[in-house]
Design a protein around this motif. Structure first.
Motif, PDB file in Angstrom:
ATOM      1  N   PRO A 205       0.809  -1.213   0.000  1.00  0.00           N
ATOM      2  CA  PRO A 205       0.000   0.000   0.000  1.00  0.00           C
ATOM      3  C   PRO A 205       0.843   1.265   0.000  1.00  0.00           C
ATOM      4  CG  PRO A 205      -0.897  -1.496   1.615  1.00  0.00           C
ATOM      5  CD  PRO A 205       0.314  -2.128   1.013  1.00  0.00           C
ATOM      6  N   TYR A 206       1.215   1.690  -1.157  1.00  0.00           N
ATOM      7  CA  TYR A 206       2.152   2.799  -1.246  1.00  0.00           C
ATOM      8  C   TYR A 206       1.704   3.783  -2.296  1.00  0.00           C
ATOM      9  CZ  TYR A 206       6.519   5.114  -2.648  1.00  0.00           C
ATOM     10  OH  TYR A 206       7.486   6.027  -2.966  1.00  0.00           O
ATOM     11  N   THR A 207       1.818   5.062  -1.989  1.00  0.00           N
ATOM     12  CA  THR A 207       1.897   6.070  -3.034  1.00  0.00           C
ATOM     13  C   THR A 207       2.953   7.045  -2.569  1.00  0.00           C
ATOM     14  OG1 THR A 207       0.224   7.489  -2.071  1.00  0.00           O
ATOM     15  CG2 THR A 207      -0.533   5.970  -3.766  1.00  0.00           C
ATOM     16  N   SER A 208       3.589   7.641  -3.531  1.00  0.00           N
ATOM     17  CA  SER A 208       4.711   8.491  -3.191  1.00  0.00           C
ATOM     18  C   SER A 208       4.240   9.732  -2.449  1.00  0.00           C
ATOM     19  CB  SER A 208       5.453   8.873  -4.452  1.00  0.00           C
ATOM     20  OG  SER A 208       6.698   9.383  -4.134  1.00  0.00           O
ATOM     21  N   ARG A 209       3.061  10.218  -2.830  1.00  0.00           N
ATOM     22  CA  ARG A 209       2.573  11.422  -2.155  1.00  0.00           C
ATOM     23  C   ARG A 209       2.267  11.125  -0.699  1.00  0.00           C
ATOM     24  NH1 ARG A 209      -1.139  15.344  -5.844  1.00  0.00           N
ATOM     25  NH2 ARG A 209       0.569  16.121  -7.118  1.00  0.00           N
ATOM     26  N   ALA A 210       1.715   9.948  -0.452  1.00  0.00           N
ATOM     27  CA  ALA A 210       1.448   9.580   0.933  1.00  0.00           C
ATOM     28  C   ALA A 210       2.764   9.474   1.699  1.00  0.00           C
ATOM     29  CB  ALA A 210       0.693   8.257   0.988  1.00  0.00           C
ATOM     30  N   GLU A 211       3.763   8.953   1.016  1.00  0.00           N
ATOM     31  CA  GLU A 211       5.071   8.838   1.648  1.00  0.00           C
ATOM     32  C   GLU A 211       5.632  10.213   1.986  1.00  0.00           C
ATOM     33  OE1 GLU A 211       8.132   7.482  -0.936  1.00  0.00           O
ATOM     34  OE2 GLU A 211       9.488   6.991   0.699  1.00  0.00           O
ATOM     35  N   MET A 212       5.544  11.129   1.021  1.00  0.00           N
ATOM     36  CA  MET A 212       6.076  12.463   1.262  1.00  0.00           C
ATOM     37  C   MET A 212       5.296  13.154   2.367  1.00  0.00           C
ATOM     38  SD  MET A 212       7.208  13.958  -2.427  1.00  0.00           S
ATOM     39  CE  MET A 212       5.938  13.406  -3.521  1.00  0.00           C
TER      40      MET A 212
ATOM     41  N   LEU B  94       5.132   8.362 -13.987  1.00  0.00           N
ATOM     42  CA  LEU B  94       5.703   7.788 -12.771  1.00  0.00           C
ATOM     43  C   LEU B  94       4.599   7.185 -11.911  1.00  0.00           C
ATOM     44  CD1 LEU B  94       8.302  10.508 -11.805  1.00  0.00           C
ATOM     45  CD2 LEU B  94       8.605   8.541 -13.244  1.00  0.00           C
ATOM     46  N   SER B  95       3.397   7.702 -12.064  1.00  0.00           N
ATOM     47  CA  SER B  95       2.244   7.189 -11.327  1.00  0.00           C
ATOM     48  C   SER B  95       2.502   7.043  -9.830  1.00  0.00           C
ATOM     49  CB  SER B  95       1.777   5.851 -11.886  1.00  0.00           C
ATOM     50  OG  SER B  95       1.288   6.023 -13.157  1.00  0.00           O
ATOM     51  N   ASP B  96       2.907   8.134  -9.241  1.00  0.00           N
ATOM     52  CA  ASP B  96       2.989   8.173  -7.785  1.00  0.00           C
ATOM     53  C   ASP B  96       3.967   7.157  -7.204  1.00  0.00           C
ATOM     54  OD1 ASP B  96       2.191   9.597  -5.646  1.00  0.00           O
ATOM     55  OD2 ASP B  96       0.071   9.204  -5.902  1.00  0.00           O
ATOM     56  N   PHE B  97       5.029   6.919  -7.897  1.00  0.00           N
ATOM     57  CA  PHE B  97       6.017   5.957  -7.401  1.00  0.00           C
ATOM     58  C   PHE B  97       7.379   6.638  -7.353  1.00  0.00           C
ATOM     59  CE2 PHE B  97       8.760   2.106  -8.445  1.00  0.00           C
ATOM     60  CZ  PHE B  97       8.763   1.656  -7.136  1.00  0.00           C
ATOM     61  N   MET B  98       7.997   6.633  -6.198  1.00  0.00           N
ATOM     62  CA  MET B  98       9.364   7.120  -6.047  1.00  0.00           C
ATOM     63  C   MET B  98       9.555   8.537  -6.585  1.00  0.00           C
ATOM     64  SD  MET B  98      11.520   4.642  -4.880  1.00  0.00           S
ATOM     65  CE  MET B  98      10.395   4.080  -3.634  1.00  0.00           C
ATOM     66  N   LEU B  99       8.544   9.374  -6.379  1.00  0.00           N
ATOM     67  CA  LEU B  99       8.648  10.736  -6.922  1.00  0.00           C
ATOM     68  C   LEU B  99       9.814  11.486  -6.283  1.00  0.00           C
ATOM     69  CD1 LEU B  99       4.910  11.824  -6.889  1.00  0.00           C
ATOM     70  CD2 LEU B  99       6.195  10.789  -8.720  1.00  0.00           C
ATOM     71  N   TRP B 100       9.864  11.401  -4.981  1.00  0.00           N
ATOM     72  CA  TRP B 100      10.906  12.130  -4.253  1.00  0.00           C
ATOM     73  C   TRP B 100      12.280  11.595  -4.620  1.00  0.00           C
ATOM     74  CZ3 TRP B 100      11.289  16.204  -0.947  1.00  0.00           C
ATOM     75  CH2 TRP B 100      12.423  16.281  -0.152  1.00  0.00           C
ATOM     76  N   GLN B 101      12.358  10.301  -4.802  1.00  0.00           N
ATOM     77  CA  GLN B 101      13.665   9.663  -4.961  1.00  0.00           C
ATOM     78  C   GLN B 101      14.255   9.841  -6.352  1.00  0.00           C
ATOM     79  OE1 GLN B 101      11.064   8.365  -3.499  1.00  0.00           O
ATOM     80  NE2 GLN B 101      11.674   7.669  -1.493  1.00  0.00           N
ATOM     81  N   CYS B 102      13.402   9.946  -7.350  1.00  0.00           N
ATOM     82  CA  CYS B 102      13.983   9.903  -8.702  1.00  0.00           C
ATOM     83  C   CYS B 102      14.098  11.286  -9.302  1.00  0.00           C
ATOM     84  CB  CYS B 102      13.185   8.984  -9.612  1.00  0.00           C
ATOM     85  SG  CYS B 102      11.652   9.688 -10.135  1.00  0.00           S
ATOM     86  N   HIS B 103      14.114  12.311  -8.473  1.00  0.00           N
ATOM     87  CA  HIS B 103      14.050  13.649  -9.049  1.00  0.00           C
ATOM     88  C   HIS B 103      15.363  14.080  -9.662  1.00  0.00           C
ATOM     89  CE1 HIS B 103      16.431  15.177  -5.863  1.00  0.00           C
ATOM     90  NE2 HIS B 103      16.224  16.420  -6.168  1.00  0.00           N
ATOM     91  N   GLU B 104      16.418  13.370  -9.347  1.00  0.00           N
ATOM     92  CA  GLU B 104      17.702  13.834  -9.857  1.00  0.00           C
ATOM     93  C   GLU B 104      18.651  12.664 -10.044  1.00  0.00           C
ATOM     94  OE1 GLU B 104      20.143  17.871  -8.902  1.00  0.00           O
ATOM     95  OE2 GLU B 104      19.719  16.535  -7.245  1.00  0.00           O
TER      96      GLU B 104
ATOM     97  N   PRO C 157       9.171  17.182  -7.347  1.00  0.00           N
ATOM     98  CA  PRO C 157       8.691  15.808  -7.221  1.00  0.00           C
ATOM     99  C   PRO C 157       7.192  15.699  -6.962  1.00  0.00           C
ATOM    100  CG  PRO C 157      10.017  16.405  -5.306  1.00  0.00           C
ATOM    101  CD  PRO C 157      10.111  17.537  -6.264  1.00  0.00           C
ATOM    102  N   TRP C 158       6.661  16.629  -6.215  1.00  0.00           N
ATOM    103  CA  TRP C 158       5.252  16.498  -5.846  1.00  0.00           C
ATOM    104  C   TRP C 158       4.352  16.592  -7.066  1.00  0.00           C
ATOM    105  CZ3 TRP C 158       2.998  15.286  -1.261  1.00  0.00           C
ATOM    106  CH2 TRP C 158       1.618  15.448  -1.182  1.00  0.00           C
ATOM    107  N   GLN C 159       4.671  17.501  -7.941  1.00  0.00           N
ATOM    108  CA  GLN C 159       3.756  17.806  -9.046  1.00  0.00           C
ATOM    109  C   GLN C 159       3.787  16.785 -10.163  1.00  0.00           C
ATOM    110  OE1 GLN C 159       5.529  20.094  -7.505  1.00  0.00           O
ATOM    111  NE2 GLN C 159       4.208  21.803  -7.032  1.00  0.00           N
ATOM    112  N   ILE C 160       4.772  15.921 -10.174  1.00  0.00           N
ATOM    113  CA  ILE C 160       4.979  15.108 -11.374  1.00  0.00           C
ATOM    114  C   ILE C 160       4.236  13.782 -11.319  1.00  0.00           C
ATOM    115  CG2 ILE C 160       7.026  13.846 -10.634  1.00  0.00           C
ATOM    116  CD1 ILE C 160       8.230  14.456 -13.305  1.00  0.00           C
ATOM    117  N   ARG C 161       3.362  13.640 -10.334  1.00  0.00           N
ATOM    118  CA  ARG C 161       2.748  12.346 -10.053  1.00  0.00           C
ATOM    119  C   ARG C 161       2.179  11.639 -11.277  1.00  0.00           C
ATOM    120  NH1 ARG C 161      -2.780  11.321  -6.999  1.00  0.00           N
ATOM    121  NH2 ARG C 161      -3.245  13.224  -8.109  1.00  0.00           N
TER     122      ARG C 161
END
Lengths: 320, 328
Positions: free
Chosen positions: A141-148, A268-278, B290-294
């Motif tokens: 049960p994961y979404t990146s936004r929930a994680e952030m 990306l569909s809410d997966f690893m958004l924070w992690q893959c930014h760079e 990162p937040w906006q790119i969902r």
């Protein structure tokens, strides 16, 4: 053979897979959806084998999104049963896992895991906690936004807790009281007069040491207006990306090197958004997940190595 | 390497019978053949050349072979990549000659008229060229910005956000705005052009005053400049604000929900884009928020270098084909 070859170059430390296309695969082959997921699991086993043979430290897979709870009930149930069975089997093979230093981590909203699956999850994590050579990080049960969100929440929590002075168990007032009582026992009044300025100075000290950090910031209000209550808090200006990062599920893992999504969807569909930014290389592959195999993975690795080499050359040139 | 047919069958049979067929022992037998060598042996390959003798020599040769193969494979792959790049460049050139927009909105409008839907918000990643410093590079960048803006305006996309890592454009807002209006003026006739507004986080937007107030249906184009600071850094800022509020007791940590953060970031930085176009040869987000790119559809033309109308158009086509199901 091929893997031994690949190993000569740089190897990514952290790879993420978004296992997409199980249902489409099932539809194309006219089999049941759940059957498609089972085949997807087999593909995962294959991929894991390749990854760990290459020396990838962490593999993160997107097993189940919070949004996936909106799927038909029997499918969700099938997936949960599958997770349960697989974890149960895994737990039975604990010794094998230890031998290869394989560890399981589960990232996600624990509250949303059904009650009958949760004990297995916990046991699998508990059993492999000490293994750090090859980690499988299951996002379940994961979404990146929930994680952030939860990371931000945890950070706020951390900063909203009044931070105690360095030696919490000892209370200054108690000490001074004790000294005072000792002194009053030993002799009569005179020394008390001496003690009280002392203890005032002490409490001043505490205030100073904390508020001086705030005073350094030009933006913060001048000293007198800061109430002594807030002096106990950590200064929010000290929050950095690192602070938030330390509250992510992936805090202990190396940065993400490769992100692979199958089935040709370019999101990306809410997966690893924070992690893959760079500095993460994102690959969108056309094949469906159950078809994913060495033949799909090796070109990705090669291309990554190639780019890595190019980047290093560039860096080297820049330094000269 | 891959599993033998017999074992796969055994595994699937077990699967189907609800995992009753095989016991723990049998299952371990099944996987045994595929497990890598136990770690103590596995770790001491190529590096451990000290132990001499027959075995050591063989190992040494083996690792030499691997090194050789590695370079060989990479050489072949490199040739393949170069050919691929060359091929795509040529194909791109031909296409762009055939389908040049001639700086007229009508051509672009015709190109997009066949698409089933258009994104409401397009985002592009532009890069400031390294090395060449000063005015030239900046001018090139602004030129690219105006080009993309003009395409968007012609295609009827109301919002465009431009990501540039260093945020240099933010320092030249008035200049950028002037260049944008000039460009739009040359593309559109004086009165058909969209109403332009240029904004960035923490600054007041520069608006072009609407010339004819009576034109209700006039198109607008909102250009948002974003940089690395609007990514993780913006989230850090938000956390700071939240932490401060929590310290003053105005909110508690449990009040912080996904909606709150989403709303705040959408207001302060920008809402979620529908389509992200990268003009780089491969997808690298370079610190994109990162937040906006969902759910953003990411388009990157492989091996492409530089801003081109073809890439833009292909991205729009790809977007029109994509399906959204949000976890379902």
């Amino acid at each position: 053979m091929l893997i031994g070859t690949l190993k000569q170059g740089p190897i990514p430390k952290h790879v993420a897979f978004e296992m997409d296309g199980n249902r489409r695969f099932a539809k194309n082959h006219q089999i049941e959806t759940v059957e498609g997921h089972h085949l997807g699991f087999e593909a995962l086993a294959r991929v894991l084998e390749i990854c760990y043979k290459c020396g990838v430290k962490v593999v993160t897979v997107y097993a189940f999104s919070i949004e996936n709870f909106n799927r038909p009930r029997h499918e969700v149930k099938g997936l949960m049963t599958m997770a349960k069975v697989k974890l149960e089997q895994l737990v039975q093979h604990g010794e094998l896992l230890d031998r290869y230093g394989a560890g399981i981590r589960v990232s996600g909203e624990r509250d949303l895991i059904p009650d009958d699956v949760l004990p297995f999850v916990d046991r699998a994590i508990e059993m492999t906690k000490h293994n750090k050579d090859a980690i499988l990080n299951i996002c379940f049960p994961y979404t990146s936004r929930a994680e952030m969100t939860s990371a931000i929440k945890a950070t706020v929590d951390e900063y909203a807790m009044p931070s105690r002075p360095p030696n919490p168990p000892f209370s200054q007032s108690r000490i001074t009281q004790k000294i005072r009582s000792n002194q009053s026992k030993n002799s009569d009044l005179p020394s008390i007069r001496e003690a009280s300025p002392d203890d005032a100075a002490k409490s001043d000290d505490v205030d100073d040491s904390v508020s001086s950090t705030t005073a350094l910031d030009p933006d913060s209000p001048p000293l007198p207006s800061t109430p002594s209550r807030s002096a106990n808090f950590k200064n929010p200006e000290t929050i950095t990306a690192e602070t938030i990062n330390s509250h992510m599920y992936t805090a202990e893992f190396p940065p993400l090197d490769i992100f692979i999504r199958t089935s040709g969807v370019m999101r990306l569909s809410d997966f690893m958004l924070w992690q893959c930014h760079e500095n993460t290389h994102i690959f969108f592959l056309d094949c469906l997940w159950p078809e994913f195999d060495l033949g799909n993975f090796v070109p990705v690795l090669l291309e990554w190595q190639w780019r890595q080499k190019k980047l290093m050359e560039k860096d080297g040139a820049a330094r000269k | 390497m891959s599993f033998s047919a017999r074992d796969t069958k055994a595994y699937r049979d077990d699967e189907q019978s609800g995992h009753r067929k095989l016991g723990v022992q049998q299952r371990e037998e099944l996987v045994k053949n595929y497990l890598p060598a136990a770690p103590n042996r596995a770790r001491s390959n190529s590096r451990n050349r000290k132990d001499t003798g027959h075995f050591g020599l063989r190992k040494f040769l083996k690792s030499q072979l691997y090194v050789f193969l590695y370079f060989f494979v990479h050489a072949v792959f490199s040739i393949y990549l170069r050919i691929r790049v060359a091929y795509r460049v040529v194909a791109n050139q031909i296409l762009s000659i055939l389908k040049y927009h001639h700086n007229t909105p009508d051509y672009i409008r015709r190109d997009v008229s066949t698409l089933s839907r258009l994104p409401r918000h397009v985002s592009v990643i532009l890069t400031l060229e390294e090395g060449g410093r000063g005015v030239d590079v900046l001018e090139k960048l602004i030129n690219e910005v105006t080009e993309v803006a003009a395409w968007c305006a012609s295609a009827g996309i109301p919002r465009l956000s431009i990501y540039e890592k260093t945020g240099i454009l933010k320092k030249y807002m008035p200049q950028t705005h002037r260049a944008l209006s000039r460009k739009l003026k040359t593309w559109f006739a004086r009165h058909q052009g969209p109403v332009l507004s240029l904004s960035t986080r923490g600054e007041t937007a520069i608006q072009t005053p609407s010339r004819d107030h009576f034109a209700q249906d006039q198109q607008t184009l909102e250009v948002i400049l974003i940089s690395e600071d609007d990514g993780r850094e913006a989230m850090v800022d938000l956390t700071r604000v939240l932490a401060e509020m929590a310290q003053k007791g105005r909110i508690s940590a449990s009040d912080i929900t996904l909606d709150v953060i989403d709303n705040e970031l959408a207001e302060a930085v920008m809402p979620e884009p529908n389509l992200l176009i990268s003009f780089e040869p491969y997808v690298d987000l370079q610190g994109y928020p990162p937040w906006q790119i969902r759910l953003t559809e990411i388009y990157c033309s492989p091996d492409n270098q530089g801003v081109g109308y073809q890439v833009f158009l292909r991205a729009l086509r790809k977007y029109a084909q994509a399906t959204f199901k949000l976890g379902k």
